[in-house]
Design a protein around this motif. Sequence first.
Motif, mmCIF file in Angstrom:
data_model
loop_
_atom_site.group_PDB
_atom_site.id
_atom_site.type_symbol
_atom_site.label_atom_id
_atom_site.label_comp_id
_atom_site.label_asym_id
_atom_site.label_seq_id
_atom_site.Cartn_x
_atom_site.Cartn_y
_atom_site.Cartn_z
ATOM 1 N N THR A 113 0.835 -1.200 0.000
ATOM 2 C CA THR A 113 0.000 0.000 0.000
ATOM 3 C C THR A 113 0.872 1.252 0.000
ATOM 4 O O THR A 113 2.063 1.200 0.324
ATOM 5 N N GLY A 114 0.234 2.368 -0.295
ATOM 6 C CA GLY A 114 0.908 3.653 -0.225
ATOM 7 C C GLY A 114 1.324 3.985 1.202
ATOM 8 O O GLY A 114 2.360 4.610 1.436
ATOM 9 N N THR A 115 0.496 3.590 2.151
ATOM 10 C CA THR A 115 0.808 3.813 3.565
ATOM 11 C C THR A 115 2.141 3.168 3.928
ATOM 12 O O THR A 115 3.020 3.805 4.518
ATOM 13 N N THR A 118 5.175 5.100 2.316
ATOM 14 C CA THR A 118 5.664 6.334 2.954
ATOM 15 C C THR A 118 6.288 6.029 4.317
ATOM 16 O O THR A 118 7.267 6.655 4.712
ATOM 17 N N PHE A 141 -1.361 14.227 2.700
ATOM 18 C CA PHE A 141 -1.741 12.917 3.239
ATOM 19 C C PHE A 141 -0.736 11.878 2.769
ATOM 20 O O PHE A 141 -0.412 11.807 1.589
ATOM 21 N N HIS A 142 -0.249 11.096 3.713
ATOM 22 C CA HIS A 142 0.731 10.071 3.358
ATOM 23 C C HIS A 142 0.336 8.715 3.903
ATOM 24 O O HIS A 142 1.176 7.870 4.160
ATOM 25 N N GLY A 143 -0.967 8.501 4.069
ATOM 26 C CA GLY A 143 -1.442 7.240 4.603
ATOM 27 C C GLY A 143 -1.726 7.358 6.085
ATOM 28 O O GLY A 143 -1.419 8.363 6.720
ATOM 29 N N GLU A 203 3.467 15.656 -1.228
ATOM 30 C CA GLU A 203 2.808 15.396 -2.495
ATOM 31 C C GLU A 203 3.170 16.570 -3.403
ATOM 32 O O GLU A 203 2.941 17.719 -3.022
ATOM 33 N N ASN A 208 -4.930 15.381 -1.715
ATOM 34 C CA ASN A 208 -5.870 14.943 -0.693
ATOM 35 C C ASN A 208 -6.547 16.100 0.022
ATOM 36 O O ASN A 208 -7.140 15.935 1.077
ATOM 37 N N ASP A 236 6.010 12.109 -2.504
ATOM 38 C CA ASP A 236 4.962 11.098 -2.386
ATOM 39 C C ASP A 236 4.090 11.183 -3.631
ATOM 40 O O ASP A 236 3.199 12.021 -3.735
ATOM 41 N N VAL A 238 2.085 8.845 -4.777
ATOM 42 C CA VAL A 238 1.098 7.760 -4.765
ATOM 43 C C VAL A 238 -0.113 8.122 -5.650
ATOM 44 O O VAL A 238 -0.696 7.255 -6.287
ATOM 45 N N ILE A 239 -0.452 9.408 -5.716
ATOM 46 C CA ILE A 239 -1.538 9.839 -6.627
ATOM 47 C C ILE A 239 -1.002 10.269 -7.991
ATOM 48 O O ILE A 239 -1.569 9.927 -9.023
ATOM 49 N N LYS A 264 -1.142 3.382 -5.847
ATOM 50 C CA LYS A 264 -2.405 3.495 -6.584
ATOM 51 C C LYS A 264 -2.351 3.148 -8.089
ATOM 52 O O LYS A 264 -2.630 2.028 -8.465
HETATM 53 C C1 LIG Z 1 -3.714 7.250 -0.963
HETATM 54 C C2 LIG Z 1 -2.433 7.878 -0.591
HETATM 55 C C3 LIG Z 1 -1.541 7.255 0.295
HETATM 56 C C4 LIG Z 1 -1.889 5.979 1.012
HETATM 57 O O1 LIG Z 1 -2.011 4.931 0.130
HETATM 58 P P1 LIG Z 1 -2.837 3.609 0.576
HETATM 59 O O2 LIG Z 1 -2.615 2.653 -0.539
HETATM 60 O O3 LIG Z 1 -4.257 4.059 0.739
HETATM 61 O O4 LIG Z 1 -2.255 3.145 1.859
HETATM 62 C C5 LIG Z 1 -0.311 7.842 0.521
HETATM 63 N N1 LIG Z 1 0.021 8.993 -0.086
HETATM 64 C C6 LIG Z 1 -0.811 9.634 -0.924
HETATM 65 C C7 LIG Z 1 -0.369 10.883 -1.594
HETATM 66 C C8 LIG Z 1 -2.076 9.104 -1.194
HETATM 67 O O5 LIG Z 1 -2.910 9.750 -1.998
#
Ligand SMILES: *Cc1c(COP(=O)(O)O)cnc(C)c1O
Length: 421
Positions: A113-115, A118, A141-143, A203, A208, A236, A238-239, A264
């Motif tokens: 996961t992204g959580t 990070t 947001f980083h999880g 980010e 988020n 980060d 993830v998005i 993601k």
């Molecule tokens: C969604 C998100 C996360 C967490 O990812 P998960 O897969 O939900 O754990 C971390 N960082 C950012 C920027 C996100 O948008």
Amino acid sequence: MGTEKSRKLFDEAKKLLPGGVSSPVRAIKPYPFYTKRANGSKLTDIDGNEYIDYVMGYGPLLLGHNHPAIKEAVIKQLDDGWLYGTPTELEVSLANEIIKIYKSIDMVRFVSTGTEATMGALRAARGFTGKNKFIKIEGGFHGAHDAALVKAGSGATTLGTPDSAGVPKDFTKNTLQVPYNDIEAMTEAIEAYKDDVAAVIMEPVLGNIGPILPKKGYLNDVRAVTKENDVVLILDEVITGFRLAMGGAQEYYGITPDMTTLGKILGGGFHIGVIGGKREIMEKISPAGPVYQAGTFNGSPVSMTAGLAMIKTLKKEKVHGKVNSAGDSLRSELSDIITDIGLDYNVSGVGSMFKVFFGDMPSNYQEALKCDTAKFNVFFKKMLDDGIFLPPSQFETNFLSLAHSKDDIEKTLKAYQRNLK
Ligand SMILES: *Cc1c(COP(=O)(O)O)cnc(C)c1O
């Protein structure tokens, strides 16, 4: 729209799941719709209603639901089993692909996961530098892990206070936060704790709370000040990774971080997270080095397969050109609608990310909080009744996908016009 079955199911779910859901944002009031199936740009609920979906799993589904390339690759993989507990050729192939695309990344660790990504990146940065503190952006947001669950805060460099119950103050005392788009505040924070700031995690586009875009030059300034002070810069993505461009926001804006987190989009809807970065930092991660990181599902053959299929499809179907230009025209049409109605709202976004802010265009978290969330909530409900599923918060980004057709977008724009009025 009849939603009787969903209402009943939510009544039962509330007794079984905290708040009736498995993740908080899904608890739409008074009750969420329950999805039965998804295809392309659409969700169908258990009462038979259809929705054009701009949530897209909260980001991962850049190709839309049920894309055949991902589906076929995963089904083929399932024939060979789905969990080995040994290394696979798949993880080597996917690592090679990522490293080719992301020039800043020499090595990766695959997580679920992204959580986890990070969490692991911060640990690696701390292990590498031997320092304790890190700086995050307010509203970033980083999880949902302890040290990163800090959001509210006043002064630019005030020490973090936990955002969630159950997080001891001790666990967030090394989390500093500064407003987005404010290089002075970041510089001050780094100087104030000069010998103890391990990393800046951010980010590149705040996804988020918005999307909120970086001001011209801001990301380069962040790169410069972190480099000067030997602070590890973790983007980060993830998005934004594999979304704004193949090479993410770092390619789109031309900035080179020390570490990157991905998730993601890469998994095409399957669970994945990536810790990536410079070799000297990554080699601190166990078993190469002393920074511990492990996971039963790390490098899952299913997720690796989905990731490989995703990258192949992004290239083959030239996805970024298509969704980014669809995003440009959608944002410009939304702006026209708002101007025509005479509202002082603003359309934000970049690439396939978009949002109407019910207020002034924010450049940071505190400004975004001034938006009229009560009006947004009424609007959200009206859109849902019209079969348009937007994320149920003023502060969640809407996502376009490859699957959204001209017809979908036309219907969506008409609904925006009607319901904004
Ligand atoms: C969604 C998100 C996360 C967490 O990812 P998960 O897969 O939900 O754990 C971390 N960082 C950012 C920027 C996100 O948008």
